[in-house]
Design an enzyme around this catalytic site. Structure first.
Site, PDB file in Angstrom:
ATOM      1  N   GLN A  78       0.877  -1.115   0.435  1.00  0.00           N
ATOM      2  CA  GLN A  78      -0.367   0.251  -0.103  1.00  0.00           C
ATOM      3  C   GLN A  78       1.448   1.061   0.273  1.00  0.00           C
ATOM      4  O   GLN A  78       1.332   1.804   1.201  1.00  0.00           O
ATOM      5  CB  GLN A  78      -1.021  -0.098   1.049  1.00  0.00           C
ATOM      6  CG  GLN A  78      -1.745   1.146   0.672  1.00  0.00           C
ATOM      7  CD  GLN A  78      -2.721   1.392   2.217  1.00  0.00           C
ATOM      8  OE1 GLN A  78      -3.431   0.127   3.138  1.00  0.00           O
ATOM      9  NE2 GLN A  78      -3.789   2.484   2.059  1.00  0.00           N
ATOM     10  N   PHE A  79       1.131   1.785  -1.439  1.00  0.00           N
ATOM     11  CA  PHE A  79       2.093   2.874  -1.069  1.00  0.00           C
ATOM     12  C   PHE A  79       1.494   4.109  -0.230  1.00  0.00           C
ATOM     13  O   PHE A  79       2.365   5.164  -0.257  1.00  0.00           O
ATOM     14  CB  PHE A  79       3.076   2.857  -2.397  1.00  0.00           C
ATOM     15  CG  PHE A  79       1.642   4.025  -3.768  1.00  0.00           C
ATOM     16  CD1 PHE A  79       1.243   5.483  -3.652  1.00  0.00           C
ATOM     17  CD2 PHE A  79      -0.020   3.132  -3.799  1.00  0.00           C
ATOM     18  CE1 PHE A  79       1.069   5.827  -3.804  1.00  0.00           C
ATOM     19  CE2 PHE A  79      -0.678   3.991  -4.639  1.00  0.00           C
ATOM     20  CZ  PHE A  79      -0.681   5.952  -4.666  1.00  0.00           C
ATOM     21  N   THR A  80       0.301   4.082  -0.404  1.00  0.00           N
ATOM     22  CA  THR A  80      -0.652   5.357   0.279  1.00  0.00           C
ATOM     23  C   THR A  80       0.030   5.722   1.612  1.00  0.00           C
ATOM     24  O   THR A  80      -0.134   7.102   1.609  1.00  0.00           O
ATOM     25  CB  THR A  80      -1.922   5.985  -0.032  1.00  0.00           C
ATOM     26  OG1 THR A  80      -2.213   4.270   1.013  1.00  0.00           O
ATOM     27  CG2 THR A  80      -2.560   5.582  -1.052  1.00  0.00           C
TER      28      THR A  80
END
Length: 145
Positions: A78-80
């Site tokens: 999850q890059f966020t």
């Protein structure tokens, strides 16, 4: 590296209506990879994640780890999580590792996890995923290396 871990009774990930990963009781770990991360940070985060005491003992105190319980581990990239949210109302993803580097480190993290723990499932890197979970507690922690 960042891991947002949640103690779950169950969790699953679907991509385009296809089940890619599923666990029973254990931990769901959303993994964010930042620009400065490397193979050493993946090892440190995994060691901490497996040893972090979030499960109840006989007295109901959080004194048992995932390694102690043998529960499932669902890993979802999850890059966020690596977003900079300090200014304005639009996140900046400058702190996040570029996709190619992040994929390599996430794959390395999964490989290490599978070598160290018997029940590891994953989402699909870079995909639009639907994550379902039953948070147990709720118990949620932010781990960062």
């Amino acid at each position: 590296m960042i891991a947002l871990i949640q103690r779950v009774r169950s969790a699953s990930v679907h991509v385009e209506n296809r089940l890619t990963g599923e666990i029973g009781p254990g931990l769901l770990a959303l993994i964010g990879i930042q620009r400065a991360d490397d193979a050493a940070s993946t090892r440190r985060l995994l060691d901490k994640l497996l040893a972090y005491r979030v499960f109840g003992d006989e007295a109901g105190r959080m004194n048992r780890s995932l390694a102690d319980t043998g529960g499932g581990l669902l890993l979802v990239s999850q890059f966020t999580l690596a977003a900079d949210t300090k200014k304005g109302t639009r996140p900046s993803f400058t702190p996040a590792a570029p996709p190619e580097e992040a994929r390599e480190l996430f794959d390395h993290f999964v490989e290490l996890a599978r070598a160290a723990h018997p029940d590891v499932a994953t989402g699909e890197f870079g995909a639009d995923m639907q994550v379902s979970l039953v948070n147990d507690g709720p118990v949620t922690f932010w781990l960062e290396m």
